[in-house]
Design a protein around this motif. Structure first.
Motif, PDB file in Angstrom:
ATOM      1  N   MET A  79       0.530  -0.784  -0.142  1.00 21.54           N
ATOM      2  CA  MET A  79      -0.273   0.338  -0.055  1.00 21.54           C
ATOM      3  C   MET A  79       1.018   1.123  -0.024  1.00 21.54           C
ATOM      4  SD  MET A  79      -2.901   1.061   2.945  1.00 21.54           S
ATOM      5  CE  MET A  79      -2.014   2.254   3.800  1.00 21.54           C
ATOM      6  N   ALA A  80       0.235   1.743  -0.846  1.00 21.32           N
ATOM      7  CA  ALA A  80       2.182   3.368  -0.829  1.00 21.32           C
ATOM      8  C   ALA A  80       1.057   4.460   0.339  1.00 21.32           C
ATOM      9  CB  ALA A  80       1.013   3.931  -2.279  1.00 21.32           C
ATOM     10  N   MET A  81       2.180   5.209   1.103  1.00 16.66           N
ATOM     11  CA  MET A  81       1.465   5.691   2.357  1.00 16.66           C
ATOM     12  C   MET A  81       2.028   6.943   1.661  1.00 16.66           C
ATOM     13  SD  MET A  81       0.577   4.082   4.599  1.00 16.66           S
ATOM     14  CE  MET A  81       1.211   4.976   5.769  1.00 16.66           C
ATOM     15  N   LEU A  82       0.591   7.591   1.343  1.00 17.54           N
ATOM     16  CA  LEU A  82       1.186   9.138   0.407  1.00 17.54           C
ATOM     17  C   LEU A  82       1.554  10.545   1.901  1.00 17.54           C
ATOM     18  CD1 LEU A  82      -1.661   9.415  -2.394  1.00 17.54           C
ATOM     19  CD2 LEU A  82       0.855   9.298  -2.121  1.00 17.54           C
ATOM     20  N   ARG A  83       2.203  10.612   2.260  1.00 14.82           N
ATOM     21  CA  ARG A  83       2.889  12.050   2.828  1.00 14.82           C
ATOM     22  C   ARG A  83       1.855  13.202   3.036  1.00 14.82           C
ATOM     23  NH1 ARG A  83       9.127  13.942   3.674  1.00 14.82           N
ATOM     24  NH2 ARG A  83       7.982  14.814   1.986  1.00 14.82           N
ATOM     25  N   PRO A  84       1.015  14.020   3.749  1.00 13.51           N
ATOM     26  CA  PRO A  84       0.197  15.181   3.758  1.00 13.51           C
ATOM     27  C   PRO A  84       1.686  15.994   2.946  1.00 13.51           C
ATOM     28  CG  PRO A  84       0.011  14.121   5.680  1.00 13.51           C
ATOM     29  CD  PRO A  84       0.882  13.261   5.640  1.00 13.51           C
ATOM     30  N   ARG A  85       0.814  16.924   1.918  1.00 11.34           N
ATOM     31  CA  ARG A  85       1.489  18.084   1.344  1.00 11.34           C
ATOM     32  C   ARG A  85       2.014  19.302   2.379  1.00 11.34           C
ATOM     33  NH1 ARG A  85      -2.420  17.787  -1.338  1.00 11.34           N
ATOM     34  NH2 ARG A  85      -3.903  19.549  -0.643  1.00 11.34           N
ATOM     35  N   ALA A  86       0.960  19.382   3.572  1.00 19.18           N
ATOM     36  CA  ALA A  86       1.732  19.855   4.327  1.00 19.18           C
ATOM     37  C   ALA A  86       3.250  19.058   5.080  1.00 19.18           C
ATOM     38  CB  ALA A  86       0.932  20.677   5.651  1.00 19.18           C
ATOM     39  N   CYS A  87       3.106  18.501   5.610  1.00 16.45           N
ATOM     40  CA  CYS A  87       4.542  17.678   6.468  1.00 16.45           C
ATOM     41  C   CYS A  87       5.727  17.682   5.306  1.00 16.45           C
ATOM     42  CB  CYS A  87       4.337  15.982   6.944  1.00 16.45           C
ATOM     43  SG  CYS A  87       3.000  16.213   8.210  1.00 16.45           S
TER      44      CYS A  87
END
Lengths: 244, 349
Positions: free
Chosen positions: A1-9
């Motif tokens: 599963m791909a874990m997308l980092r939030p843009r703000a982090c």
């Protein structure tokens, strides 16, 4: 599963290994972005470990004076009522030096969301006793363990805020994936209460400080679940358009 | 058309007309009329009025409002002004504009509520921590209170720095006819620093600007050197031929002006420098003057301004002090002191 980092982090956090602040930053960013609030969010950031946040958190923010984040947030929100305004503070900031600002923002039922990261210690300054330090807990200013007879009992702010006419009140924990998911839901509910115009929302998060607790990151998580929660029970305490 | 107003009310109304739409403050004598006036006036213009739980909270609210791009202010008096210093340092460090008024009463600690000028050091040399200055304006009349308040908001934005109005109980409590400024409009979305959420652009953060500068030391020095060079304000009265030049601000300058006129009428060559900006101190006012003596007149027992006079005049002539703390001086006291000094300088007067 791909874990997308939030843009703000946008960069690696500067917290110690195993610190709960990184988790708190992450779920806050997820809540803001999943609800589209990141574009209209403004934070008032506390002093201490919280003050590392603006370097790696790409959301409009103000670095508040120590303890005054809620007051700074009030200034922001009253001027920008359509923005999603939050204060992000630790236990020394929100409950020791800033208890007055914390209480009065709640008493006025200001439409802000206070995110309170409780790790039971003054982390940045080297692990001194905080208002939330557990009885018997050794810190750099309670070398024999916290003595409630001399320092008072650990401060459970939820008990105090529960008596006020505020919109949302919850305490989550950052000590496991299910708890983190629940804490994230609390955060979303808090911002929903703010947007609905109900008033003040407050989410406490029990958070590990392996560095100052002298524990491994995994032991610190276990310590929260086995010990800290006995003093600070988790759950939602107020929800809706005010005190029920 | 002129209106009859108290100094405190002129401050509050001028701020509204300068586009100020945020006030947070705490009651303290002799400043409380500002809160009372704005509690009804702010809602009329769609602004925000908050009676804060403390001065610490009040200035922090102002910090938030300033960060949001609004023209924001607070006001207090000595003991409360001490508490404002924390936030003023943060606002200066983040290079945000705001206006703060200190209505001076006399004394340290609780002190008393009668007029005084004993907050000079705190206002001019910063009660807060770190390397910053606040621009300080000292009105000597109700009219000047209104005029300087309007100027203060513009200057705060031009320099991106807090501006202090250093008033005193006399100027703030006296009533006088005042010509109020026209209503101006301030667009809080316009300033580059205004936070409103990042939208689709880059985020903004307000904190100590030193974190994001390579050459902060030189930068902050240059910032205040420019202010010291360009922002001096003062009024000089009959200084050119003066044997003795009085130096006084605020209520003391009014006493000194009367003393000067009276002494002139008796043939004594007396002049007056009235600093309007206390930071930057108007050192240019002293250029080319060669009196026999300077006399700094101020309502503080320790002579807080006197050493700035000594620096400004380069000690080309002796600098005397006339001081008043709990005991206030009158026009005739100042005249008597002038006589003493000139008598000593001449052998006889």
């Amino acid at each position: 599963m791909a874990m997308l980092r939030p843009r703000a982090c946008s960069a690696e956090t500067k917290y110690c290994p195993g610190c709960g602040h990184g988790i708190a930053n992450r779920i806050l960013a997820e809540v803001l972005e999943e609800s589209g609030r990141d574009k209209r969010a403004i934070g008032a950031i506390g002093v201490g470990c919280s003050s590392l946040m603006p370097d790696t958190f790409d959301i409009d923010c103000v670095q508040a004076p120590h303890g005054r984040a809620a007051a700074v947030a009030v200034g922001l929100k009253r001027c920008r009522p359509d923005c999603a305004v939050f204060a992000y503070q630790g236990d020394g900031d929100a409950l020791a030096i800033g208890l007055s600002e914390t209480m009065w923002a709640a008493i006025r039922n200001e439409r802000i969301t206070v995110i309170f990261v409780n790790n039971g210690t003054f982390g940045m300054t080297g692990g001194q006793m905080a208002p939330t330090t557990l009885e018997g807990q050794k810190t750099s200013t309670t070398p024999m363990g916290r003595d409630a007879g001399a320092t008072g009992r650990p401060l459970d702010i939820i008990k105090i805020l529960r008596g006020l006419d505020i919109a949302y009140l919850a305490r989550g924990s950052l000590s496991g994936s299910a708890d983190i998911a629940t804490a994230k839901k609390y955060l979303m509910s808090a911002f929903d209460a703010q947007d609905a115009g109900y008033g003040y929302s407050f989410v406490e998060m029990l958070s590990p400080c392996p560095t100052n607790w002298g524990m491994s990151p995994s032991d610190a998580m276990k310590h929260i679940n086995g010990v800290v929660r006995q003093t600070y029970p988790t759950g939602e305490f107020l929800r809706g358009g005010g005190n029920e | 058309m002129k209106e009859l107003m108290k100094g405190n009310e002129a401050f509050a109304e001028a701020a509204i007309r300068a586009g100020c739409r945020f006030f947070a403050g705490y009651p303290i004598t002799p400043q409380s009329e500002v809160l009372e006036y704005l509690s009804r006036r702010m809602p009329e213009v769609g602004g925000v009025f908050i009676q804060s739980e403390s001065e610490l909270a009040g200035i922090s609210m102002v910090y938030g409002a300033a960060a949001a791009g609004f023209r924001a202010m607070t006001s207090s008096s000595g003991p409360g002004y001490s508490l404002l210093q924390e936030g003023i340092s943060y606002i200066a460090s983040a290079e945000l504009p705001c206006v703060v008024m200190d209505v001076m009463r006399y004394g340290s600690g609780l002190g008393d509520i009668f007029t005084g000028q004993s907050d000079y050091w705190q206002a001019v040399y910063n009660g807060g921590h770190g390397d910053y200055r606040t621009i300080v304006y000292a009105p000597s009349s109700v009219q000047e209170m209104a005029d300087l308040t309007v100027m203060a908001f513009g200057k705060a934005e031009e320099r991106r720095n807090p501006v202090t109005i250093l008033s005193d109980a006399s100027i703030s409590q006296m009533m006088a006819p005042v010509e109020l400024p026209a209503m101006a409009c301030h667009d809080p979305d316009a300033p580059a620093w205004a936070l409103k959420g990042k939208g689709n652009g880059h985020f903004k953060r307000h904190t100590s600007v030193m974190y994001y500068m390579n050459e902060y030391d030189g930068y902050v020095r240059a910032k205040y050197e420019k202010i010291e060079k360009e922002d001096q304000r003062w009024e000089s009265l009959e200084t050119e031929d003066a044997e003795i030049v009085l130096v006084a601000y605020g209520i003391s300058s009014r006493i000194c002006e009367e003393a000067m006129r009276s002494a002139r009428a008796q043939g004594r060559r007396v002049g007056l420098i009235r600093p309007i900006s206390l930071y930057p101190y108007p050192v240019n006012a002293f250029d080319g003057l060669a009196p026999r003596a300077f006399l700094s007149v101020e309502m503080s027992a320790l002579g807080q301004m006197a050493r700035d006079v000594a620096l400004a005049c380069g000690m080309r002539a002796p600098v005397y002090s006339m001081l008043g703390g709990t005991r206030l001086y009158s026009c005739s006291d100042v005249e008597a002191r002038i006589g003493e000094i000139l008598g000593a300088a001449h052998g006889a007067f």
